[in-house]
Scaffold this active site. Sequence first.
Site, PDB file in Angstrom:
ATOM      1  N   LEU A 102      -6.202 -14.243  27.499  1.00 46.36           N
ATOM      2  CA  LEU A 102      -7.124 -13.964  26.391  1.00 46.36           C
ATOM      3  C   LEU A 102      -6.517 -12.796  25.806  1.00 46.36           C
ATOM      4  CD1 LEU A 102     -10.420 -14.146  28.322  1.00 46.36           C
ATOM      5  CD2 LEU A 102      -9.008 -15.971  27.538  1.00 46.36           C
ATOM      6  N   LYS A 119       1.965 -14.482  34.747  1.00 44.22           N
ATOM      7  CA  LYS A 119       1.193 -13.475  33.807  1.00 44.22           C
ATOM      8  C   LYS A 119       2.002 -12.118  33.530  1.00 44.22           C
ATOM      9  CE  LYS A 119      -2.059 -11.165  32.248  1.00 44.22           C
ATOM     10  NZ  LYS A 119      -3.089 -11.471  31.249  1.00 44.22           N
ATOM     11  N   LEU A 137       6.383 -10.359  16.109  1.00 41.35           N
ATOM     12  CA  LEU A 137       7.415  -9.799  15.623  1.00 41.35           C
ATOM     13  C   LEU A 137       7.206  -8.826  14.480  1.00 41.35           C
ATOM     14  CD1 LEU A 137      10.253 -12.539  15.273  1.00 41.35           C
ATOM     15  CD2 LEU A 137      10.075 -10.285  16.864  1.00 41.35           C
ATOM     16  N   CYS A 176      -3.782  -3.904  28.371  1.00 31.35           N
ATOM     17  CA  CYS A 176      -2.602  -4.889  29.061  1.00 31.35           C
ATOM     18  C   CYS A 176      -1.334  -4.557  29.100  1.00 31.35           C
ATOM     19  CB  CYS A 176      -3.137  -6.212  28.435  1.00 31.35           C
ATOM     20  SG  CYS A 176      -4.865  -6.953  28.559  1.00 31.35           S
ATOM     21  N   ARG A 182      -8.366   1.910  24.878  1.00 31.81           N
ATOM     22  CA  ARG A 182      -7.602   2.220  26.038  1.00 31.81           C
ATOM     23  C   ARG A 182      -6.128   2.304  25.431  1.00 31.81           C
ATOM     24  NH1 ARG A 182     -10.427  -1.702  30.047  1.00 31.81           N
ATOM     25  NH2 ARG A 182     -10.385  -2.982  28.555  1.00 31.81           N
TER      26      ARG A 182
HETATM   27  C1  UGA Z   1      -2.571  -9.355  25.506  1.00 32.66           C
HETATM   28  C2  UGA Z   1      -1.837 -10.664  25.392  1.00 32.66           C
HETATM   29  O1  UGA Z   1      -1.521 -10.859  24.079  1.00 32.66           O
HETATM   30  C3  UGA Z   1      -2.783 -11.704  26.054  1.00 32.66           C
HETATM   31  O2  UGA Z   1      -2.215 -12.805  26.177  1.00 32.66           O
HETATM   32  C4  UGA Z   1      -3.055 -11.361  27.496  1.00 32.66           C
HETATM   33  O3  UGA Z   1      -4.099 -12.125  28.009  1.00 32.66           O
HETATM   34  C5  UGA Z   1      -3.860  -9.971  27.339  1.00 32.66           C
HETATM   35  O4  UGA Z   1      -2.970  -8.871  26.781  1.00 32.66           O
HETATM   36  C6  UGA Z   1      -4.250  -9.511  28.849  1.00 32.66           C
HETATM   37  O5  UGA Z   1      -3.248  -9.332  29.597  1.00 32.66           O
HETATM   38  O6  UGA Z   1      -5.298  -9.380  29.130  1.00 32.66           O
HETATM   39  P1  UGA Z   1      -4.418  -7.890  23.811  1.00 32.66           P
HETATM   40  O7  UGA Z   1      -3.808  -6.584  24.737  1.00 32.66           O
HETATM   41  O8  UGA Z   1      -5.855  -8.205  23.834  1.00 32.66           O
HETATM   42  O9  UGA Z   1      -3.692  -9.200  24.580  1.00 32.66           O
HETATM   43  O10 UGA Z   1      -3.499  -7.813  22.529  1.00 32.66           O
HETATM   44  P2  UGA Z   1      -2.664  -8.261  21.595  1.00 32.66           P
HETATM   45  O11 UGA Z   1      -3.227  -9.095  20.583  1.00 32.66           O
HETATM   46  O12 UGA Z   1      -1.441  -9.074  22.501  1.00 32.66           O
HETATM   47  O13 UGA Z   1      -1.922  -7.027  21.160  1.00 32.66           O
HETATM   48  C7  UGA Z   1      -1.244  -5.901  21.954  1.00 32.66           C
HETATM   49  C8  UGA Z   1      -0.549  -4.725  21.232  1.00 32.66           C
HETATM   50  O14 UGA Z   1       0.456  -5.254  20.690  1.00 32.66           O
HETATM   51  C9  UGA Z   1      -1.415  -4.182  20.101  1.00 32.66           C
HETATM   52  O15 UGA Z   1      -1.632  -2.766  20.037  1.00 32.66           O
HETATM   53  C10 UGA Z   1      -1.023  -4.691  18.674  1.00 32.66           C
HETATM   54  O16 UGA Z   1      -1.176  -3.860  17.596  1.00 32.66           O
HETATM   55  C11 UGA Z   1       0.415  -4.870  19.081  1.00 32.66           C
HETATM   56  N1  UGA Z   1       1.344  -5.629  18.405  1.00 32.66           N
HETATM   57  C12 UGA Z   1       1.107  -7.268  18.619  1.00 32.66           C
HETATM   58  C13 UGA Z   1       2.391  -5.327  17.524  1.00 32.66           C
HETATM   59  O17 UGA Z   1       2.743  -4.057  17.590  1.00 32.66           O
HETATM   60  N2  UGA Z   1       3.149  -6.072  16.982  1.00 32.66           N
HETATM   61  C14 UGA Z   1       3.101  -7.575  17.060  1.00 32.66           C
HETATM   62  O18 UGA Z   1       3.563  -8.573  16.601  1.00 32.66           O
HETATM   63  C15 UGA Z   1       1.953  -8.085  18.096  1.00 32.66           C
END
Ligand code: UGA
Length: 429
Positions: A153, A204, A250, A260, A327
Amino acid sequence: MRICMIGTGYVGLVSGTCFAEIGHEVICVDNDKNKIDVLQSGGMPIYEPGLDELVKKNVKAGRLSFTTNTGEGVDKSLFVFIAVGTPPKDNGDPDLSSIEQVAIEIGAAMRDYKIIIEKSTVPVQTGQWVRMVVERFNKHGSEFDVASNPEFLREGSAINDFLYPDRIVLGVESKRAEQKLLELYDPVDAPKIVTDIASAELIKHASNSFLSTKISFINALSVICEKSGGDVTKVAEGMGLDKRIGCDFLNAGAGFGGFCFPKDLKAFIGISAKLGYDFRLLKEVENINEEQMLRVVKKTEELVWNLRDKKIGILGLAFKPKTDDMRFAPSITIINALMNEGATVKAYDPVAMERAKKVMPDIEYCDNAYDVAKGVDAIVLVTEWDEFAKMDLQKVKEMMRQPVFVDGRNVFEPAEMQKLGFIYVGIGR
Ligand code: UGA
């Protein structure tokens, strides 16, 4: 089918509620009485779009209930999910003591066959420990299976991610558990991958590490784009259209955060080391991410000359849009670095300010983006909330002391911002 979901944190509450939504009977258990009180009285302890309504709907339908009594939950259910926290210890290893405690409670409570499922993100081989602990405390000598069913998620789109996932991973040790779990997930239309427990646990950590690697790759590439005159958004588009690469994750920016990726990366590096492998690639993914956040500060400094006594406005504090989660938010690293250089900081976030105040009590919090703009020497956009893309930029510019705009998420087009009279930089373009 009857489910007991132990832990009503983010993962447990969303998963429990969604299991109820697809027709199962779910008891959510938590040893935090306050949390259970809030949930029982119709309140919501976390911010997740749509969750409030879904909880209410399923409570009303009689499919979802809450208790502090683990024994009651275990007794009434065939499936017992462990969704308690595994926060990082000082050395980065996950603290698995809550998992152990819950395993003890399940062992002591069960009186007939149970399937005990790891939902929390745990290191590979945790399943073996869960089995051993449950066995030791298995007072009534009940039959049981251990399984691993990691969650994927994302905060902000968690309900959709649960109901319409790319895949469901089921790590099992018996045919009986496999059949029951497949039945449990039957209402969800997605490929189901059945593996051994260790592989499911690895899927995971490997997925989160791979996604972090994608982000650090594009962030590193953004530096090359800046030095060579390329545009990282175009390069990402051109790469991503190759199906083998894919466009998602990307987006170059101010670094990744949240509870996470940073935690799971560290944990996976630690697990690999314990297993005798130095995962250098992932260490570099971490380093690039740290540098990327500080590069935003460097860019700001280059445009305002000295940061000492400058007023800097921050747009967005949450680690990403549509969540109030602070966080490991990049905003914390960026704001601390700005303040260490002597700048004062004012900030606004549509939903994360209450949480931010607890971590950063020393900055000024504003009511909206225009308040942030008032009198600042530079704006740094850290989180790409929709409302920032819709701001009246002319008004923003007029309010600023100097029209310096550092766009940490490439929300705006450089040429348009320059036309409006901003001194503008994005990331990698
Ligand atoms: C992430 C994973 O995407 C989920 O599949 C997983 O279940 C979850 O961790 C977990 O382990 O519980 P989440 O932490 O909610 O989900 O957030 P993401 O949407 O993945 O974004 C994570 C970070 O990456 C954010 O700070 C976002 O700004 C950054 N990000 C994301 C980028 O800098 N560039 C991108 O292209 C995508």
